[in-house]
Design a protein around this motif. Sequence first.
Motif, short mmCIF file in Angstrom:
data_model
loop_
_atom_site.label_atom_id
_atom_site.label_comp_id
_atom_site.label_asym_id
_atom_site.label_seq_id
_atom_site.Cartn_x
_atom_site.Cartn_y
_atom_site.Cartn_z
N THR A 81 -16.27 -2.77 -5.76
CA THR A 81 -15.90 -4.10 -6.11
C THR A 81 -14.25 -4.02 -6.19
N TYR A 82 -13.66 -5.83 -5.91
CA TYR A 82 -12.82 -5.42 -6.14
C TYR A 82 -12.70 -6.93 -7.26
N LYS A 83 -11.76 -7.40 -8.00
CA LYS A 83 -11.81 -8.62 -9.04
C LYS A 83 -10.64 -9.12 -8.33
N GLY A 84 -9.43 -8.71 -8.52
CA GLY A 84 -8.04 -9.37 -8.07
C GLY A 84 -8.71 -10.19 -7.55
N LYS A 85 -7.42 -11.58 -7.44
CA LYS A 85 -7.55 -12.70 -7.22
C LYS A 85 -7.02 -13.12 -5.72
N ASP A 86 -6.41 -11.77 -5.65
CA ASP A 86 -5.87 -11.78 -4.04
C ASP A 86 -6.79 -11.31 -2.85
N TYR A 87 -7.79 -11.72 -3.42
CA TYR A 87 -9.64 -10.32 -2.50
C TYR A 87 -9.42 -10.78 -0.97
N SER A 88 -9.01 -12.17 -0.71
CA SER A 88 -9.06 -12.80 0.45
C SER A 88 -8.10 -12.13 1.40
N ASP A 89 -6.51 -11.65 0.49
CA ASP A 89 -5.48 -11.25 1.58
C ASP A 89 -5.46 -9.43 2.08
N ILE A 90 -6.63 -8.30 0.75
CA ILE A 90 -6.70 -7.61 0.62
C ILE A 90 -7.80 -7.15 1.50
N ILE A 91 -7.78 -6.77 2.90
CA ILE A 91 -8.48 -6.13 4.30
C ILE A 91 -9.21 -4.99 3.49
N THR A 92 -9.24 -4.23 2.87
CA THR A 92 -9.58 -3.60 2.46
C THR A 92 -10.56 -3.41 1.10
N ALA A 93 -11.25 -4.50 1.40
CA ALA A 93 -11.83 -5.02 0.04
C ALA A 93 -12.61 -5.18 0.75
N LEU B 138 -11.50 2.52 -0.12
CA LEU B 138 -12.07 1.94 0.69
C LEU B 138 -13.72 1.29 -0.15
N HIS B 139 -14.30 1.75 -0.11
CA HIS B 139 -15.20 2.16 -0.94
C HIS B 139 -15.67 2.60 -1.97
N ASN C 130 -3.65 -2.40 1.29
CA ASN C 130 -3.74 -1.84 2.12
C ASN C 130 -2.76 -1.68 3.28
N THR C 131 -1.90 -0.71 2.86
CA THR C 131 -0.35 0.03 3.31
C THR C 131 -0.15 1.72 2.66
N VAL C 132 -1.38 1.53 2.17
CA VAL C 132 -1.20 3.95 1.12
C VAL C 132 -2.66 3.84 1.16
N ALA C 133 -2.89 4.69 1.92
CA ALA C 133 -3.82 5.32 1.88
C ALA C 133 -4.22 6.55 0.53
N ARG C 134 -3.11 6.47 0.57
CA ARG C 134 -4.00 7.61 -1.29
C ARG C 134 -4.58 6.94 -2.03
N ASP C 135 -3.62 6.13 -1.51
CA ASP C 135 -3.97 4.60 -2.79
C ASP C 135 -5.04 4.12 -2.85
#
Length: 304
Positions: A149-161, A197-198, A189-194
């Motif tokens: 999952t992703y618990k960050g408050k910016d969930y809706s801005d993160i296309i990879t969440a 995705l799932h 969203n920008t650095v693939a190595r970081d």
Amino acid sequence: MIKLNVHNETSRLRAVVLGTAISNGSTPTIEEAYDPKSIEHIKAGTYPLEKDMVLEMEALAKVFEKHSVKVYRPEVIEDCNQIFARDIAFVIGDKLIKSNILPDREKEIDAIQYIIDEISPENIISTTDDVHFEGGDVMLWNDYIFIGTYKGKDYSDIITARTNMKGVEFIRNLFPNKIVKEFDLSKSNTVARDNALHLDCCFQPVGKDKAIIHKEGFTSEQDYNYLVNLFGKENLFHISKDEMYYMFSNVFSISEEVVVSEKNFTRLNNWLRECGLTVEEVPYAEIAKQEGLLRCSTLPLIRD
């Protein structure tokens, strides 16, 4: 009728939905891409070609045929990427749970409707729009259901969440007898190595008691330690940031003895063989450019 039955990642596979790369559509624009790795390849002019991905998927289909697995394929939708069957739905026990995926991809579920029609209607689970999960984040291990999952408050801005805490709670309520453990994943969203995705991009069980893991895929060391304690450090194969990028943890088990892996994953494949597993090697490096691999393109329906 199809009698669904999936309780873990490694029991003998009997029936599976394998995505398709036919009529995959043209190379997307950067705006249309959903993950940083695809964007990287679009910019570099190395985005995979349909003809190469079709050959890769056929190689996997042949391995399933060899092991007497019943393979279903989605109906082909013109100009639509239908490779990643794992995203659209997943099976837990005897239930098929439809994912709430990115709106652009909703027609992909229609392409497997002929399979859904073979399943008892009370075993088909849908959710409301605020409940998010994708199959790549849901991993079964007998009494456990692991969920990325992703618990960050910016969930809706993160296309990879792709899976939110409402999704975790939904599954927890649906399966009260299971131990549901969520893991907060590292996203970018920008650095693939970081970007994990799932969950299956940084962790996956193999064999009877082993697993592949990428420590940095978890934002909390506690979450990583939970898996170390559960599996035992000696049973874990640790992968580097580069190996995660190439999707080393996204192999696929046909049984506790047989794993399908990408043919270039030399270090991993050697370890799997040292563990006594048979490794079926297939070419899947082109598909990997879209931040998905073998587990992502399969949706198991029946395991023994």
